[in-house]
Design a protein around this motif. Structure first.
Motif, PDB file in Angstrom:
ATOM      1  N   GLU A  54       0.911  -1.093  -0.115  1.00 57.43           N
ATOM      2  CA  GLU A  54       0.052   0.008  -0.102  1.00 57.43           C
ATOM      3  C   GLU A  54       0.859   1.238  -0.061  1.00 57.43           C
ATOM      4  OE1 GLU A  54      -3.561  -0.002  -0.037  1.00 57.43           O
ATOM      5  OE2 GLU A  54      -3.251  -2.014  -0.387  1.00 57.43           O
ATOM      6  N   SER A  55       0.387   2.409  -0.508  1.00 55.46           N
ATOM      7  CA  SER A  55       1.054   3.616  -0.482  1.00 55.46           C
ATOM      8  C   SER A  55       0.761   4.333   0.532  1.00 55.46           C
ATOM      9  CB  SER A  55       0.663   4.416  -1.615  1.00 55.46           C
ATOM     10  OG  SER A  55      -0.623   4.585  -1.946  1.00 55.46           O
ATOM     11  N   SER A  56      -0.342   4.200   1.278  1.00 54.74           N
ATOM     12  CA  SER A  56      -0.745   4.665   2.454  1.00 54.74           C
ATOM     13  C   SER A  56      -1.048   3.667   3.517  1.00 54.74           C
ATOM     14  CB  SER A  56      -1.809   5.709   2.339  1.00 54.74           C
ATOM     15  OG  SER A  56      -2.344   6.071   3.506  1.00 54.74           O
TER      16      SER A  56
END
Lengths: 296, 296
Positions: free
Chosen positions: B158-160
């Protein structure tokens, strides 16, 4: 409720349970991507048909078992498509999971779906624990080692192959799970139902051989016998198109004869006959009847 | 019987069940390779310690649960080592499964072990189905999505990242499974035991940070904070060696305080204290006592 509606609702419900927040969004999306839209949902359809033939005493349990089986099947497709195995770019008309997401996410998707399959059986209100536990055991037996689809795939890494164990595990196991789990969910013993599953699995294998051969004829120039890897005997190579079609009809007749005595025996036999009509390629539909005089 | 003996016997018995002939030999060998010789068997030791503290009402069930948990842990190590993840050549002092066998066999080994973990709980004479089913559910919850180790690994794509969900799933989940499954096998409710597992998991994470930091000091020149990928806060970077050691002792004190009332409460607290002695690196053993005057 039609079987397809029951199956899709049960699968959606299982997948939703794995996506409650906070969950990693891409993996959650990949789980959904891997199970929808489905193929023909053949295995859960057989499972529910058997459960109904047995009296469908616990329809919610049967629905969960059907969803679990299809989820396990989808898990196996995701891992089979990985670069280490078939390295498939496409599946069911869209990019395979590792192409659409990534290879790590495809491994995790398969792993999560295997876990979710067992969780789906065990979860849910009003579960009869003994019956659910037997479903867990049956699904595990037909998925893992030494008799399940993992074993079937494992045989392909051997230099010397036990062909009958290989075929039963590779193509038969999840069909056997379908009939056995249907029986258990319907309140019967699993064991007498194993043969029906094995024969349906065998029928699908011969039907695949027929489809390959007939499509080769149509599309011209594709080398014959290319499926004959790993020493897999091909019904068409061995028997010809007409012989293989006759063999397929024999297997399905045997399948029908193997149906244990149960309240919905006749309807189940009808379902197997319908399956036969669906899986025998159109070009071979007129062939292989025992009563017919061999043509051409 | 000492815990280690119970654990090894239960694991051997489970693996033997997956290797009955005819089975593909290399996959069968890989299953055995992946689970033996084991590491410290920390998770099953905690599980059995909790079961005993609860009265160990069903020791055979506890043994099977312990084996299942360790088998699942081993499955996760095999898949984590794959080229798509850590691409690790070595594990526990010998080549990783994909190096020793092949990448396809490593994928299948992980898959087969996941299945075997659930099968191990469900199989066996004299099983209480309701209790076994709850063990299946608990293991599934702490392994799959959205709360298990699959989710933990999934957060890394995930990027966040939800950091607290990530840590709990990645490092806490199988410790929570250990205490919860121990309680269930011992005849208690799982829920009050979740906190103990979460805190032990947190303690192991801080201990890892300490070990990394102290080994860096010893081996000189290794860049500090290299574990600080994916935004993972490092206890030593944030608190220093002494602060992190104090934090570790606090966490373990909290773990002991969280132990629910049960017949073997005192012995279990002792086990957690012993664990503390084992996981705090020697170079930090004299540090971090609340009563001590900070040195150096």
């Amino acid at each position: 409720m039609p079987l397809q509606t029951r199956i899709e609702a049960a699968i959606s419900s299982a997948i939703r349970g794995a996506q409650t927040a906070p969950a990693p969004g891409r993996l959650a999306a990949a789980l959904n991507y891997a199970v929808t839209p489905g193929g023909a949902r053949i295995r859960p359809t057989i499972l529910l048909s058997v459960a109904m033939a047995c009296g469908d005493r616990d329809p919610l349990m049967a629905d969960r078992a059907a969803a679990a089986l299809e989820i396990m099947h989808c898990a196996s497709l995701v891992h089979d498509d990985l670069p280490a195995f078939d390295d498939a770019d496409m599946r069911r008309g869209k990019p395979s999971v590792h192409r659409a997401f990534s290879e790590p996410l495809a491994v995790l998707t398969g792993d999560s779906l295997i876990v979710l399959a067992f969780e789906t059986i065990a979860r849910g209100p009003g579960t009869d624990p003994a019956r659910a536990l037997e479903l867990v055991l049956t699904l595990a037996k037909r998925t893992g080692m030494p008799l399940g689809i993992c074993a079937g795939q494992g045989w392909e890494s051997e230099s010397s192959v036990d062909l009958s164990a290989y075929h039963l595990a590779k193509t038969g196991a999840l069909f056997m799970a379908a009939t056995e789990m249907g029986a258990v969910a319907g309140g019967q013993d699993a064991e007498p139902w194993a043969e029906l599953g094995a024969r349906i699995g065998e029928a699908f294998q011969v039907a695949d051989d027929l489809r390959d051969a007939l499509m080769d004829e149509a599309s011209l120039g594709k080398p014959a016998g290319q499926d004959d890897l790993h020493g897999r005997p091909n019904a068409v190579t061995q028997l010809g198109v007409e012989g293989a079609t006759a063999r397929l009809r024999d297997i399905l007749a045997g399948a029908i004869a193997s149906i244990p005595s149960c309240p919905g025996e006749a309807a189940l036999a009808q379902m197997v006959r319908k399956t036969a009509d669906r899986i025998i390629p159109e070009a071979a539909q007129h062939l292989g009847h025992r009563s017919s005089v061999p043509g051409e």
